[in-house]
Design a protein around this motif. Structure first.
Motif, mmCIF file in Angstrom:
data_model
loop_
_atom_site.group_PDB
_atom_site.id
_atom_site.type_symbol
_atom_site.label_atom_id
_atom_site.label_comp_id
_atom_site.label_asym_id
_atom_site.label_seq_id
_atom_site.Cartn_x
_atom_site.Cartn_y
_atom_site.Cartn_z
ATOM 1 N N ALA A 102 35.293 49.450 -12.236
ATOM 2 C CA ALA A 102 33.836 49.556 -12.379
ATOM 3 C C ALA A 102 33.300 48.726 -13.537
ATOM 4 C CB ALA A 102 33.444 51.015 -12.566
ATOM 5 N N LEU A 103 34.104 47.838 -14.097
ATOM 6 C CA LEU A 103 33.645 47.028 -15.223
ATOM 7 C C LEU A 103 32.390 46.247 -14.846
ATOM 8 C CD1 LEU A 103 36.908 45.548 -16.812
ATOM 9 C CD2 LEU A 103 35.490 47.430 -17.654
ATOM 10 N N GLY A 104 31.405 46.248 -15.754
ATOM 11 C CA GLY A 104 30.176 45.515 -15.509
ATOM 12 C C GLY A 104 29.185 46.238 -14.625
ATOM 13 N N HIS A 105 29.492 47.487 -14.245
ATOM 14 C CA HIS A 105 28.606 48.266 -13.386
ATOM 15 C C HIS A 105 28.222 49.570 -14.090
ATOM 16 C CE1 HIS A 105 29.317 45.683 -9.866
ATOM 17 N NE2 HIS A 105 30.588 45.666 -10.255
ATOM 18 N N TRP A 106 27.005 50.010 -13.860
ATOM 19 C CA TRP A 106 26.572 51.285 -14.406
ATOM 20 C C TRP A 106 27.234 52.425 -13.646
ATOM 21 C CZ3 TRP A 106 24.179 51.809 -18.882
ATOM 22 C CH2 TRP A 106 23.427 50.741 -19.390
ATOM 23 N N VAL A 107 27.728 53.404 -14.400
ATOM 24 C CA VAL A 107 28.347 54.592 -13.819
ATOM 25 C C VAL A 107 27.660 55.818 -14.416
ATOM 26 C CG1 VAL A 107 30.489 55.853 -13.430
ATOM 27 C CG2 VAL A 107 30.545 53.365 -13.667
ATOM 28 N N SER A 108 27.226 56.737 -13.572
ATOM 29 C CA SER A 108 26.543 57.942 -14.028
ATOM 30 C C SER A 108 27.492 59.135 -14.022
ATOM 31 C CB SER A 108 25.337 58.249 -13.127
ATOM 32 O OG SER A 108 24.378 57.207 -13.203
ATOM 33 N N HIS A 109 27.272 60.034 -14.988
ATOM 34 C CA HIS A 109 28.124 61.213 -15.104
ATOM 35 C C HIS A 109 27.306 62.460 -15.366
ATOM 36 C CE1 HIS A 109 32.088 59.312 -15.003
ATOM 37 N NE2 HIS A 109 31.545 58.322 -15.686
ATOM 38 N N GLN A 110 27.853 63.596 -14.928
ATOM 39 C CA GLN A 110 27.269 64.914 -15.158
ATOM 40 C C GLN A 110 28.414 65.884 -15.405
ATOM 41 O OE1 GLN A 110 24.324 66.303 -12.308
ATOM 42 N NE2 GLN A 110 25.091 68.406 -12.472
ATOM 43 N N GLN A 111 28.401 66.562 -16.562
ATOM 44 C CA GLN A 111 29.485 67.459 -16.937
ATOM 45 C C GLN A 111 28.923 68.820 -17.348
ATOM 46 O OE1 GLN A 111 32.465 64.683 -16.171
ATOM 47 N NE2 GLN A 111 32.852 66.736 -16.990
ATOM 48 N N ASP A 112 29.589 69.881 -16.914
ATOM 49 C CA ASP A 112 29.206 71.238 -17.277
ATOM 50 C C ASP A 112 29.745 71.547 -18.671
ATOM 51 O OD1 ASP A 112 29.540 74.225 -17.539
ATOM 52 O OD2 ASP A 112 28.572 74.172 -15.576
ATOM 53 N N VAL A 113 28.852 71.772 -19.633
ATOM 54 C CA VAL A 113 29.245 71.923 -21.032
ATOM 55 C C VAL A 113 30.164 73.114 -21.233
ATOM 56 C CG1 VAL A 113 28.387 72.369 -23.366
ATOM 57 C CG2 VAL A 113 27.158 70.778 -21.863
ATOM 58 N N ALA A 114 29.776 74.285 -20.749
ATOM 59 C CA ALA A 114 30.571 75.491 -20.964
ATOM 60 C C ALA A 114 31.912 75.419 -20.251
ATOM 61 C CB ALA A 114 29.790 76.722 -20.512
ATOM 62 N N PRO B 20 22.509 77.510 -22.820
ATOM 63 C CA PRO B 20 22.621 78.480 -21.728
ATOM 64 C C PRO B 20 23.743 78.105 -20.753
ATOM 65 C CG PRO B 20 20.348 77.728 -22.026
ATOM 66 C CD PRO B 20 21.209 76.829 -22.834
ATOM 67 N N PRO B 21 24.283 79.095 -20.042
ATOM 68 C CA PRO B 21 25.295 78.803 -19.016
ATOM 69 C C PRO B 21 24.752 77.809 -17.998
ATOM 70 C CG PRO B 21 25.150 81.163 -19.414
ATOM 71 C CD PRO B 21 24.007 80.543 -20.151
ATOM 72 N N GLY B 22 25.602 76.904 -17.578
ATOM 73 C CA GLY B 22 25.205 75.912 -16.586
ATOM 74 C C GLY B 22 24.598 74.654 -17.158
ATOM 75 N N THR B 23 24.434 74.585 -18.491
ATOM 76 C CA THR B 23 23.862 73.382 -19.102
ATOM 77 C C THR B 23 24.722 72.166 -18.771
ATOM 78 O OG1 THR B 23 22.870 74.627 -20.913
ATOM 79 C CG2 THR B 23 23.241 72.272 -21.271
ATOM 80 N N GLN B 24 24.056 71.082 -18.372
ATOM 81 C CA GLN B 24 24.751 69.859 -17.967
ATOM 82 C C GLN B 24 24.511 68.740 -18.979
ATOM 83 O OE1 GLN B 24 26.573 69.825 -14.796
ATOM 84 N NE2 GLN B 24 26.189 72.007 -15.152
ATOM 85 N N LEU B 25 25.582 68.048 -19.326
ATOM 86 C CA LEU B 25 25.481 66.816 -20.109
ATOM 87 C C LEU B 25 25.451 65.657 -19.123
ATOM 88 C CD1 LEU B 25 25.667 65.278 -22.895
ATOM 89 C CD2 LEU B 25 28.139 65.164 -22.462
ATOM 90 N N TYR C 243 27.615 49.598 -22.880
ATOM 91 C CA TYR C 243 26.215 50.002 -22.927
ATOM 92 C C TYR C 243 26.115 51.472 -22.511
ATOM 93 C CZ TYR C 243 25.478 44.961 -22.949
ATOM 94 O OH TYR C 243 25.520 43.606 -23.254
ATOM 95 N N VAL C 244 25.188 52.180 -23.133
ATOM 96 C CA VAL C 244 24.953 53.589 -22.789
ATOM 97 C C VAL C 244 23.456 53.800 -22.621
ATOM 98 C CG1 VAL C 244 25.278 55.992 -23.492
ATOM 99 C CG2 VAL C 244 26.976 54.273 -24.148
ATOM 100 N N GLY C 245 23.087 54.429 -21.508
ATOM 101 C CA GLY C 245 21.690 54.774 -21.286
ATOM 102 C C GLY C 245 21.360 56.096 -21.953
ATOM 103 N N ASP C 246 20.232 56.673 -21.602
ATOM 104 C CA ASP C 246 19.820 57.937 -22.198
ATOM 105 C C ASP C 246 20.858 59.040 -21.942
ATOM 106 O OD1 ASP C 246 17.514 56.714 -23.059
ATOM 107 O OD2 ASP C 246 16.285 57.452 -21.397
ATOM 108 N N VAL C 247 21.126 59.809 -22.985
ATOM 109 C CA VAL C 247 22.012 60.959 -22.900
ATOM 110 C C VAL C 247 21.136 62.209 -22.929
ATOM 111 C CG1 VAL C 247 23.972 62.155 -23.935
ATOM 112 C CG2 VAL C 247 23.796 59.666 -24.122
ATOM 113 N N THR C 248 21.345 63.122 -21.983
ATOM 114 C CA THR C 248 20.476 64.296 -21.883
ATOM 115 C C THR C 248 21.289 65.559 -21.697
ATOM 116 O OG1 THR C 248 20.218 64.102 -19.476
ATOM 117 C CG2 THR C 248 18.620 62.926 -20.855
ATOM 118 N N LEU C 249 20.690 66.674 -22.114
ATOM 119 C CA LEU C 249 21.193 68.007 -21.822
ATOM 120 C C LEU C 249 20.145 68.686 -20.966
ATOM 121 C CD1 LEU C 249 22.456 68.926 -25.392
ATOM 122 C CD2 LEU C 249 23.924 68.717 -23.377
ATOM 123 N N THR C 250 20.541 69.168 -19.795
ATOM 124 C CA THR C 250 19.590 69.757 -18.860
ATOM 125 C C THR C 250 20.126 71.069 -18.322
ATOM 126 O OG1 THR C 250 20.539 68.510 -17.016
ATOM 127 C CG2 THR C 250 18.692 67.495 -18.173
#
Length: 246
Positions: A190-202, A90-95, A238-245
């Motif tokens: 940012a080496l050695g630190h967790w970085v979070s991301h959110q991207q609009d798929v469409a 759907p439109p607006g889906t975020q990775l 390292y990669v944590g959980d990958v989600t589509l929301t």
């Protein structure tokens, strides 16, 4: 002025058509749900089509009390793929994902074939209509599919952690225009630190492939990977959980 019945009907039909085409956001199996060291299905490793190069390693490890994916590249290439049943999101889906890079590939440069390596990447695989491609690209895609035995996508977006290119940079893969890369993180700050991301798929698909495919094609999979087969280097991330929301 009251809106005409025509425009009301047209608007309702448009909304109905959009909801009929788009399906619910697909769920990705989280790495944190794994028990023991067994990779949770349907995640599976895929190497370079037609190549006998070593595979990059994917291990489940405990970091800060949570199960995450460790990605090791050493003169190697591989992606960890999560297949999906060709769903139009759907439109607006975020990775969304979070990652941590401990050891980068200092010699990597995505602009050159000789140094086209990535210490960390998260990719979206789209089942784009191959008939919209030129004859040459259709042929190359067909050969790659035959060699790999995999249903390789006609359009892939990879979010990468690069050494020097500024965050937000969009570029084509040095070997194939079927893969477009977006720099999510850059450099070693940012080496050695967790970085979070959110991207609009469409939105990202339109930016990367909109001139080739006017409509968002079905999403056929998500991948996590790293490769050091061109530079001959060694990377650890390292990669944590990958989600589509929604």
């Amino acid at each position: 002025m009251r809106p005409s019945r025509f425009w009301i009907t047209t608007g309702l039909l448009t909304i109905w058509a959009a909801s009929a085409v788009a399906e619910p956001v697909p769920a990705l199996t989280p790495f944190s749900s794994a028990t023991g060291n067994k990779m949770p299905a349907p995640w599976h490793a895929v190497g370079l089509p037609g190549s006998h190069k070593p595979l990059s390693r994917f291990d489940l490890v405990q970091v800060d009390g949570r199960t995450v994916l460790r990605v090791l590249a050493d003169h190697s290439y591989a992606n960890l793929v999560h297949d999906l049943p060709d769903v139009v999101v759907p439109p607006g889906t975020q990775l969304r994902w979070r990652w941590r890079l401990d050891q980068p590939l200092p010699g990597a440069d995505l602009r050159q074939r000789e140094t086209d390596d990535t210490s960390l990447k998260v990719c979206l695989l789209f089942n784009a209509p191959g008939e919209q491609l030129g004859a040459l690209e259709q042929g190359l895609l067909g050969v790659a599919r035959a060699l790999s035995g995999e249903k390789l996508p006609a359009a892939t977006i990879c979010y990468v952690w690069d050494n020097t290119l500024p965050a937000g940079t969009l570029l084509s893969n040095a070997f194939t225009a079927r893969i477009r890369m977006i720099v999510a993180d850059s450099g070693g700050k940012a080496l050695g630190h967790w970085v979070s991301h959110q991207q609009d798929v469409a939105a990202d698909f339109r930016r990367a492939f909109g001139h080739e495919f006017p409509a968002l094609p079905p999403l056929m999979g998500v991948a996590v990977g790293a490769d050091a087969d061109n530079t001959g280097g060694h990377s650890v991330g390292y990669v944590g959980d990958v989600t589509l929301t929604p």
